[in-house]
Motif scaffolding. Sequence first.
Motif, PDB file in Angstrom:
ATOM      1  N   ARG A 137     -57.449  -3.369 -86.855  1.00  0.00           N
ATOM      2  CA  ARG A 137     -58.050  -2.553 -87.905  1.00  0.00           C
ATOM      3  C   ARG A 137     -57.769  -1.066 -87.699  1.00  0.00           C
ATOM      4  O   ARG A 137     -57.956  -0.264 -88.615  1.00  0.00           O
ATOM      5  CB  ARG A 137     -59.570  -2.787 -87.943  1.00  0.00           C
ATOM      6  N   ARG A 138     -57.336  -0.710 -86.488  1.00  0.00           N
ATOM      7  CA  ARG A 138     -57.076   0.688 -86.152  1.00  0.00           C
ATOM      8  C   ARG A 138     -56.012   0.724 -85.068  1.00  0.00           C
ATOM      9  O   ARG A 138     -56.069  -0.038 -84.109  1.00  0.00           O
ATOM     10  CB  ARG A 138     -58.360   1.347 -85.650  1.00  0.00           C
ATOM     11  N   ILE A 139     -55.040   1.611 -85.248  1.00  0.00           N
ATOM     12  CA  ILE A 139     -54.041   1.857 -84.216  1.00  0.00           C
ATOM     13  C   ILE A 139     -54.003   3.359 -83.974  1.00  0.00           C
ATOM     14  O   ILE A 139     -53.898   4.145 -84.913  1.00  0.00           O
ATOM     15  CB  ILE A 139     -52.645   1.334 -84.621  1.00  0.00           C
ATOM     16  N   GLU A 140     -54.097   3.739 -82.714  1.00  0.00           N
ATOM     17  CA  GLU A 140     -54.096   5.148 -82.331  1.00  0.00           C
ATOM     18  C   GLU A 140     -52.808   5.507 -81.602  1.00  0.00           C
ATOM     19  O   GLU A 140     -52.204   4.661 -80.950  1.00  0.00           O
ATOM     20  CB  GLU A 140     -55.260   5.442 -81.372  1.00  0.00           C
ATOM     21  N   ILE A 141     -52.429   6.761 -81.714  1.00  0.00           N
ATOM     22  CA  ILE A 141     -51.409   7.364 -80.860  1.00  0.00           C
ATOM     23  C   ILE A 141     -52.024   8.643 -80.314  1.00  0.00           C
ATOM     24  O   ILE A 141     -52.528   9.466 -81.073  1.00  0.00           O
ATOM     25  CB  ILE A 141     -50.097   7.652 -81.622  1.00  0.00           C
ATOM     26  N   ARG A 142     -51.991   8.767 -79.001  1.00  0.00           N
ATOM     27  CA  ARG A 142     -52.521   9.953 -78.322  1.00  0.00           C
ATOM     28  C   ARG A 142     -51.360  10.675 -77.648  1.00  0.00           C
ATOM     29  O   ARG A 142     -50.541  10.046 -76.989  1.00  0.00           O
ATOM     30  CB  ARG A 142     -53.526   9.547 -77.246  1.00  0.00           C
ATOM     31  N   CYS A 143     -51.310  11.981 -77.818  1.00  0.00           N
ATOM     32  CA  CYS A 143     -50.237  12.781 -77.225  1.00  0.00           C
ATOM     33  C   CYS A 143     -50.826  14.065 -76.669  1.00  0.00           C
ATOM     34  O   CYS A 143     -51.742  14.634 -77.258  1.00  0.00           O
ATOM     35  CB  CYS A 143     -49.195  13.182 -78.258  1.00  0.00           C
ATOM     36  N   GLU A 144     -50.245  14.523 -75.586  1.00  0.00           N
ATOM     37  CA  GLU A 144     -50.615  15.849 -75.110  1.00  0.00           C
ATOM     38  C   GLU A 144     -50.225  16.854 -76.189  1.00  0.00           C
ATOM     39  O   GLU A 144     -49.153  16.749 -76.795  1.00  0.00           O
ATOM     40  CB  GLU A 144     -49.901  16.150 -73.790  1.00  0.00           C
ATOM     41  N   SER A 145     -51.079  17.822 -76.456  1.00  0.00           N
ATOM     42  CA  SER A 145     -50.865  18.735 -77.586  1.00  0.00           C
ATOM     43  C   SER A 145     -49.538  19.481 -77.509  1.00  0.00           C
ATOM     44  O   SER A 145     -48.937  19.787 -78.541  1.00  0.00           O
ATOM     45  CB  SER A 145     -52.023  19.726 -77.701  1.00  0.00           C
ATOM     46  N   ALA A 146     -49.050  19.750 -76.318  1.00  0.00           N
ATOM     47  CA  ALA A 146     -47.794  20.489 -76.171  1.00  0.00           C
ATOM     48  C   ALA A 146     -46.557  19.594 -76.250  1.00  0.00           C
ATOM     49  O   ALA A 146     -45.433  20.102 -76.242  1.00  0.00           O
ATOM     50  CB  ALA A 146     -47.797  21.248 -74.842  1.00  0.00           C
ATOM     51  N   ASN A 147     -46.744  18.281 -76.364  1.00  0.00           N
ATOM     52  CA  ASN A 147     -45.608  17.358 -76.423  1.00  0.00           C
ATOM     53  C   ASN A 147     -45.199  17.162 -77.888  1.00  0.00           C
ATOM     54  O   ASN A 147     -45.504  16.160 -78.520  1.00  0.00           O
ATOM     55  CB  ASN A 147     -45.970  16.027 -75.758  1.00  0.00           C
TER      56      ASN A 147
END
Length: 187
Positions: A137-147
Amino acid sequence: MNPLLLDVPLQLETERLILRAPHQTGDGNIVNQAIRDSFSELKAWLPFAQEMPTVEETEINLRNAHINFLKRESFRFLIFDKNNHNFIGVSSLQRIDWVIPKCEIGYWINTKFSGIGYMTEAVKKLANLGLNDIKFRRIEIRCESANFKSRAIPEKLGFVFEGTLRNDDLSADGSTLTDTCFYSIVK
């Protein structure tokens, strides 16, 4: 439904790519070489790349990834060019929560294949698999802000930017606090 009963394919295809679960003996050699080829770039962003792993360590990691795939704890795929079979990188459906159900997509690419849309193509395929076949129902992508290269992928694919968590994590080398950008797509 018990996740162990889900039929999740061991191989996926896109226009240019083959994504397959790491289940073949010797996968550690090709993945380890890509880590070596891309070490300085990976080291900047990924905790696992702070020290060069041996081929044996990489092989063990991939065998554990296959076990986790079978246990439905995560779904790691090795990415290959469909025409010449070059190893491109890795992308995974990980941090799965079967109660919601939701997951996160993680990825890294061999530097020599960066910038030509391969990872965007692979992540799009995994998001489709996750939303339409596995029924997340949900897929996330997390990234370091500077990447910025990593952040470009969810932005190109229409993931919603949900915000930045300030001082959320440590840098890959553990030396400084970093901000994490959150993106998601929901069904």
